[in-house]
Motif scaffolding. Structure first.
Motif, PDB file in Angstrom:
ATOM      1  N   THR A  58       9.096  10.501 -18.520  1.00 44.27           N
ATOM      2  CA  THR A  58      10.525  10.835 -18.503  1.00 44.27           C
ATOM      3  C   THR A  58      10.737  12.333 -18.312  1.00 44.27           C
ATOM      4  O   THR A  58      11.690  12.745 -17.638  1.00 44.27           O
ATOM      5  CB  THR A  58      11.209  10.373 -19.798  1.00 44.27           C
ATOM      6  N   VAL A  62      12.959  14.026 -15.420  1.00 44.98           N
ATOM      7  CA  VAL A  62      14.032  14.962 -15.760  1.00 44.98           C
ATOM      8  C   VAL A  62      13.826  16.303 -15.058  1.00 44.98           C
ATOM      9  O   VAL A  62      14.793  16.936 -14.610  1.00 44.98           O
ATOM     10  CB  VAL A  62      14.096  15.146 -17.291  1.00 44.98           C
ATOM     11  N   LEU A 286      15.902   8.877 -25.400  1.00 39.96           N
ATOM     12  CA  LEU A 286      16.482   8.274 -24.200  1.00 39.96           C
ATOM     13  C   LEU A 286      17.846   8.886 -23.889  1.00 39.96           C
ATOM     14  O   LEU A 286      18.158   9.180 -22.724  1.00 39.96           O
ATOM     15  CB  LEU A 286      16.605   6.762 -24.392  1.00 39.96           C
ATOM     16  N   VAL A 290      18.595  10.936 -20.409  1.00 39.91           N
ATOM     17  CA  VAL A 290      19.661  10.437 -19.537  1.00 39.91           C
ATOM     18  C   VAL A 290      20.692  11.533 -19.297  1.00 39.91           C
ATOM     19  O   VAL A 290      21.140  11.758 -18.160  1.00 39.91           O
ATOM     20  CB  VAL A 290      20.323   9.181 -20.149  1.00 39.91           C
ATOM     21  N   GLY A 293      19.043  14.247 -17.177  1.00 36.99           N
ATOM     22  CA  GLY A 293      18.837  13.718 -15.838  1.00 36.99           C
ATOM     23  C   GLY A 293      20.134  13.625 -15.051  1.00 36.99           C
ATOM     24  O   GLY A 293      20.154  13.841 -13.832  1.00 36.99           O
ATOM     25  N   TRP A 294      21.235  13.333 -15.738  1.00 36.14           N
ATOM     26  CA  TRP A 294      22.537  13.192 -15.069  1.00 36.14           C
ATOM     27  C   TRP A 294      23.158  14.552 -14.749  1.00 36.14           C
ATOM     28  O   TRP A 294      23.682  14.762 -13.652  1.00 36.14           O
ATOM     29  CB  TRP A 294      23.469  12.377 -15.952  1.00 36.14           C
TER      30      TRP A 294
END
Length: 312
Positions: A58, A62, A286, A290, A293-294
């Motif tokens: 992850t 990222v 998580l 997220v 990453g967004w």
């Protein structure tokens, strides 16, 4: 000078027999090494102890690494995991055999074939050296720091109170270094958070192993402080982890992490607490990845870092 044909034939047969024995011995050594590696991987998967591979993956996503870079770094991460757990099993083989908590056949095989265990370590080590040399030289630094700290932990430091817990933080943080270019500030912040998570999990592991470690005279932090004090220490570490996350990674997820202090932690229910903690920290992680990453940035109270932000 006359030559004894029979003697010559016998000598050649002996040479052929020796060559065959060496050939079969090499095959046996390879199969034994592969079996030892298989046992290490199988046991860790069954015990769900290789979750750091998912967290490293992850971080790579990222940090928006290219797919080829992700494949190479993930292969390096797998090899590092196998090497670290193999070294841990080698150094703990006598204690594991005496405790009877693991598969006796597998432990006995390793104990009776220690030289093949050390030979097996050369396989993941060779993979990592090859990837570091051919793909990214930074991975060689990761191997030195992460591999060296984990080797020191397995060989000695895990049996020294307080140093055992501190070394886990170093090992986890160093192991996460493989997931990002070493000049990226955001990568270091995420690696530090994973190091904090690892310390919290290690406290649970120490409490769970308290009686066994005490019976073998192993002076872990839990043996020195006792389970009750370790439970209080766990709450302190969880608060520090929440503060770290809030200041450097995500301010509101860090605040939510404070709720982990409310999870009931009892020595007799350490496995249950382990699962609850894993779920809680996993959901928090998580949410962090997220969000980053967004948006492409962290959201800490002290700093907001993008995936391209440099340390220098």
């Amino acid at each position: 000078m006359a030559i004894d044909a029979r003697r010559t034939t016998d000598s050649r047969a002996l040479l052929v027999l020796c060559a065959r024995r060496r050939r079969w011995y090499g095959l046996f050594a390879l199969l034994a090494a592969l079996r030892i590696l298989r046992d290490v991987v199988h046991y860790r998967i069954r015990k769900r102890e290789m979750a750091n591979l998912a967290s490293s993956l992850t971080v790579m996503v990222v940090m928006r690494l290219g797919w080829q870079d992700i494949v190479m770094r993930f292969g390096f991460a797998m090899a590092l995991n196998v090497l670290v757990y193999l070294l841990n099993d080698i150094f703990d083989v006598r204690a594991d055999h005496a405790s009877g908590t693991r598969d006796r056949d597998k432990i006995a095989f390793l104990q009776n074939n220690m030289k093949f265990g050390w030979a097996a370590a050369s396989i993941p080590l060779g993979v990592m050296i090859g990837l570091g040399a051919m793909w990214n030289h930074e991975l060689l630094w990761v191997l030195c720091v992460a591999g060296g700290s984990c080797l020191a932990y397995s060989a000695r430091l895990k049996r020294l109170a307080f140093l055992d817990l501190a070394t886990i933080f170093v090992c986890a943080t160093a192991g996460s270094m493989l997931a990002f270019p070493l000049d990226r500030a955001l990568g270091w912040c995420l690696a530090g958070l994973l190091g904090c998570f690892a310390m919290c999990f290690q406290v649970v592991q120490m409490v769970r192993d308290h009686d066994e470690d005490a019976s073998f005279g192993t002076r872990t932090t839990a043996v020195v402080l006792g389970p009750q004090t370790m439970m209080r220490l766990q709450r302190v570490l969880l608060v520090l982890t929440a503060v770290y996350a809030s200041l450097l990674v995500h301010r509101w997820v860090g605040v939510v992490l404070l709720l982990t202090v409310l999870l009931p932690f009892r020595a007799k229910e350490a496995d249950r607490y382990w699962n609850h903690l894993r779920l809680t920290l996993g959901v928090a992680w998580l949410a962090i990845v997220v969000f980053i990453g967004w948006t492409g940035m962290s959201y800490g109270w002290l700093t907001r870092l993008g995936y391209e932000s440099l340390l220098w």
